[in-house]
Write a protein that holds these residues in place. Sequence first.
Motif, PDB file in Angstrom:
ATOM      1  N   LYS A  20      13.390  11.309  34.689  1.00 25.04           N
ATOM      2  CA  LYS A  20      14.701  10.873  34.198  1.00 25.04           C
ATOM      3  C   LYS A  20      14.796  11.062  32.684  1.00 25.04           C
ATOM      4  O   LYS A  20      13.835  10.809  31.948  1.00 25.04           O
ATOM      5  CB  LYS A  20      14.917   9.394  34.544  1.00 25.04           C
TER       6      LYS A  20
ATOM      7  N   ILE B 145      22.680  11.185  37.513  1.00 26.22           N
ATOM      8  CA  ILE B 145      22.592   9.874  38.133  1.00 26.22           C
ATOM      9  C   ILE B 145      23.830   9.067  37.756  1.00 26.22           C
ATOM     10  O   ILE B 145      24.492   8.491  38.597  1.00 26.22           O
ATOM     11  CB  ILE B 145      21.297   9.138  37.690  1.00 26.22           C
TER      12      ILE B 145
ATOM     13  N   GLU C 229      26.904  17.352  40.075  1.00 26.93           N
ATOM     14  CA  GLU C 229      26.965  16.660  41.359  1.00 26.93           C
ATOM     15  C   GLU C 229      26.320  17.550  42.425  1.00 26.93           C
ATOM     16  O   GLU C 229      25.563  17.089  43.272  1.00 26.93           O
ATOM     17  CB  GLU C 229      28.435  16.399  41.707  1.00 26.93           C
ATOM     18  N   ARG C 230      26.636  18.836  42.362  1.00 28.73           N
ATOM     19  CA  ARG C 230      26.081  19.784  43.333  1.00 28.73           C
ATOM     20  C   ARG C 230      24.568  19.886  43.214  1.00 28.73           C
ATOM     21  O   ARG C 230      23.873  20.005  44.211  1.00 28.73           O
ATOM     22  CB  ARG C 230      26.698  21.183  43.143  1.00 28.73           C
ATOM     23  N   THR C 231      24.069  19.859  41.982  1.00 25.50           N
ATOM     24  CA  THR C 231      22.619  20.007  41.816  1.00 25.50           C
ATOM     25  C   THR C 231      21.902  18.673  41.979  1.00 25.50           C
ATOM     26  O   THR C 231      20.674  18.631  42.028  1.00 25.50           O
ATOM     27  CB  THR C 231      22.265  20.578  40.428  1.00 25.50           C
ATOM     28  N   GLY C 232      22.660  17.566  42.042  1.00 27.93           N
ATOM     29  CA  GLY C 232      22.034  16.255  42.213  1.00 27.93           C
ATOM     30  C   GLY C 232      21.327  15.770  40.960  1.00 27.93           C
ATOM     31  O   GLY C 232      20.502  14.872  41.025  1.00 27.93           O
TER      32      GLY C 232
ATOM     33  N   PRO D 152      13.273  10.921  27.016  1.00 29.57           N
ATOM     34  CA  PRO D 152      12.660  10.638  28.320  1.00 29.57           C
ATOM     35  C   PRO D 152      12.719   9.143  28.619  1.00 29.57           C
ATOM     36  O   PRO D 152      12.636   8.312  27.708  1.00 29.57           O
ATOM     37  CB  PRO D 152      11.212  11.108  28.157  1.00 29.57           C
ATOM     38  N   VAL D 153      12.856   8.810  29.902  1.00 32.99           N
ATOM     39  CA  VAL D 153      12.889   7.424  30.351  1.00 32.99           C
ATOM     40  C   VAL D 153      11.489   7.057  30.828  1.00 32.99           C
ATOM     41  O   VAL D 153      10.803   7.875  31.433  1.00 32.99           O
ATOM     42  CB  VAL D 153      13.919   7.274  31.495  1.00 32.99           C
ATOM     43  N   MET D 154      11.066   5.848  30.547  1.00 29.42           N
ATOM     44  CA  MET D 154       9.748   5.409  31.006  1.00 29.42           C
ATOM     45  C   MET D 154       9.713   5.375  32.529  1.00 29.42           C
ATOM     46  O   MET D 154      10.649   4.924  33.172  1.00 29.42           O
ATOM     47  CB  MET D 154       9.440   4.001  30.498  1.00 29.42           C
ATOM     48  N   GLY D 155       8.590   5.832  33.097  1.00 26.73           N
ATOM     49  CA  GLY D 155       8.454   5.826  34.545  1.00 26.73           C
ATOM     50  C   GLY D 155       7.573   4.684  35.014  1.00 26.73           C
ATOM     51  O   GLY D 155       6.959   3.978  34.209  1.00 26.73           O
ATOM     52  N   LEU D 156       7.527   4.507  36.326  1.00 28.58           N
ATOM     53  CA  LEU D 156       6.746   3.402  36.882  1.00 28.58           C
ATOM     54  C   LEU D 156       5.430   3.878  37.483  1.00 28.58           C
ATOM     55  O   LEU D 156       4.749   3.125  38.164  1.00 28.58           O
ATOM     56  CB  LEU D 156       7.557   2.673  37.953  1.00 28.58           C
TER      57      LEU D 156
ATOM     58  N   GLU E 106      18.436  13.284  36.243  1.00 28.75           N
ATOM     59  CA  GLU E 106      17.144  13.415  36.928  1.00 28.75           C
ATOM     60  C   GLU E 106      16.875  14.908  37.024  1.00 28.75           C
ATOM     61  O   GLU E 106      17.581  15.631  37.728  1.00 28.75           O
ATOM     62  CB  GLU E 106      17.236  12.779  38.328  1.00 28.75           C
ATOM     63  N   CYS E 107      15.895  15.375  36.262  1.00 29.21           N
ATOM     64  CA  CYS E 107      15.648  16.818  36.185  1.00 29.21           C
ATOM     65  C   CYS E 107      14.197  17.142  36.516  1.00 29.21           C
ATOM     66  O   CYS E 107      13.323  16.303  36.397  1.00 29.21           O
ATOM     67  CB  CYS E 107      15.918  17.339  34.774  1.00 29.21           C
ATOM     68  N   ASP E 108      13.998  18.393  36.897  1.00 29.30           N
ATOM     69  CA  ASP E 108      12.645  18.844  37.202  1.00 29.30           C
ATOM     70  C   ASP E 108      11.780  18.941  35.954  1.00 29.30           C
ATOM     71  O   ASP E 108      10.563  18.887  36.031  1.00 29.30           O
ATOM     72  CB  ASP E 108      12.688  20.218  37.886  1.00 29.30           C
TER      73      ASP E 108
END
Lengths: 399, 126
Positions: free
Chosen positions: B2, B46, B40-43, B114-118, B88-90
């Motif tokens: 994210k 968020i 939206e198409r690529t998802g 970047p967002v912190m991950g869990l 949300e990207c690869d």
Amino acid sequence: MIDSLLRDLIPQVLTALVRRYGDFGKCEDAVQEALLAAAVQWPKDGVPDNPKAWLITTASRRRIEMWRSEAARIRREETVAALEPPSFELVPQQDDTLTLLLLCCHPALSRPSQVALTLRAVGGLTTAEIARAYLVPEPTIGQRISRAKQKLRGAEFALPPQDQLPERVAAVLQVLYLVFTEGHTASSGSAVNRVELTAEAIRLARQLHALLPADGEVAGLLALMLLTDARRPARTGPDGIPVPLAEQNRSRWDASAIAEGSALIEHALTTTPVGPYQLQAAIAAVHDEAPTADDTDWPQILLLYDLLQQLAPGPMVDLNRLVALARVEGPAVALAELDATEHLDHYRADVVRAHLLELSGDPRGAHDCYVRAAQRTLSLPEREYFEARALRVMSEKPR
Amino acid sequence: MKYLVLIYGNPASRAAWAGMSDEQKAEGLRAYQRFHEELERTGERIVSERLAAPELTKQVHVRADGVSTTDGPFAEIKEQLAGFYLLECDSEARALEIAARIPEAPFATIEVRPVMGLTGDVDFEL
């Protein structure tokens, strides 16, 4: 006779259905109805040639009828499932599973797409489950999967030519390893109802190992997963704080997983060419087989890291090797080597430096490195853990 | 992974928007709509929001003598947050690529964080 046959088949049939359709409760109902049908028909018409396939097909039909009667809540992917009447091919041939795995990990796809597609098509997880497991919105995973399927539209459903096989299998191994790591490193409770990604990765690795029993790296990956997952019961303390390897209560490790993983890796190392997964599994085995942390055969681990550095060099290998080196030759030697490696400007290097400073009796220096690592990581559980270590190193009496 | 994309407007960009004809503004909004449809198409989108005018900002002060609120941002702050995307990207490269295509990017300052991950490996062999 029919009764015991039916009983033996229930778990397999139910698993097949839950994997395909999700919703354990409804699948269970459907399987019950299929069993009733079997109990009525088989004594009359004889037992079918493939009783398991018969039960899966009958239960699937029943499950789809349930959906049709709940039309209001039909989700898109379930509609698709309902449009494809199930056939006896629900029980795939072995080669099909391998072909499917290789297809899902096709080089044309990005790594995240390969992961999503593998979990969906081979693992049988729903889009919602995968999204929950990866903490992303469901449409994101849905799009990833549908884009991946579009990309593969022209791809042939067949095993790749022999000369491409090793490379293609390597991609599958990487995807399964990624799935395992994601599950293994997730902070506990980070998502409700999270699918057990570690269990799923192990299950898929077992399938792959059954298909390619002579492939040492496949065996190595499965062993690595088993030997790592074996420590899980001891990895977190009662407060949910991670417990480092050296301090884990080893009586809580899963002895049967360790035995299985050790046997697998020993056999692979003696019968196949060595590779990076085998070496990592061997390192995990040395840790797991030590009755206490002090009994760890560090010279052996250092030797294995030296080999790994040759075969699959990388910063994480270098850093882990330095930890082993400190145990064998002392923290000063390892610190000198860390200072000499310039490419390691990474928060993981801060953590290793902190650890080495801690060992060499410099709590203040260790504290500062832990704090720096906490500031630089992108992981919340890591940040909390490094902060806790920083506090602890200042309050501890030298060990 | 994210990424949070922050769009900062400045006096020049706000003046540029204010100086546009109705048709230009409508075209600007259509550009955003097309941009969002693609994400939206690529998802990959968020959530995204456009923030109301900076002068509607309230500041909340929690101090020893209690809680108080004041109006508006400080006048000397030239750059004001105008909107944001949570993607949300690869890869980071992909997040930067999307950020560069935000219609008002040529006039604004865009930050990608970047967002912190869990997930995190806290159990390596120390």
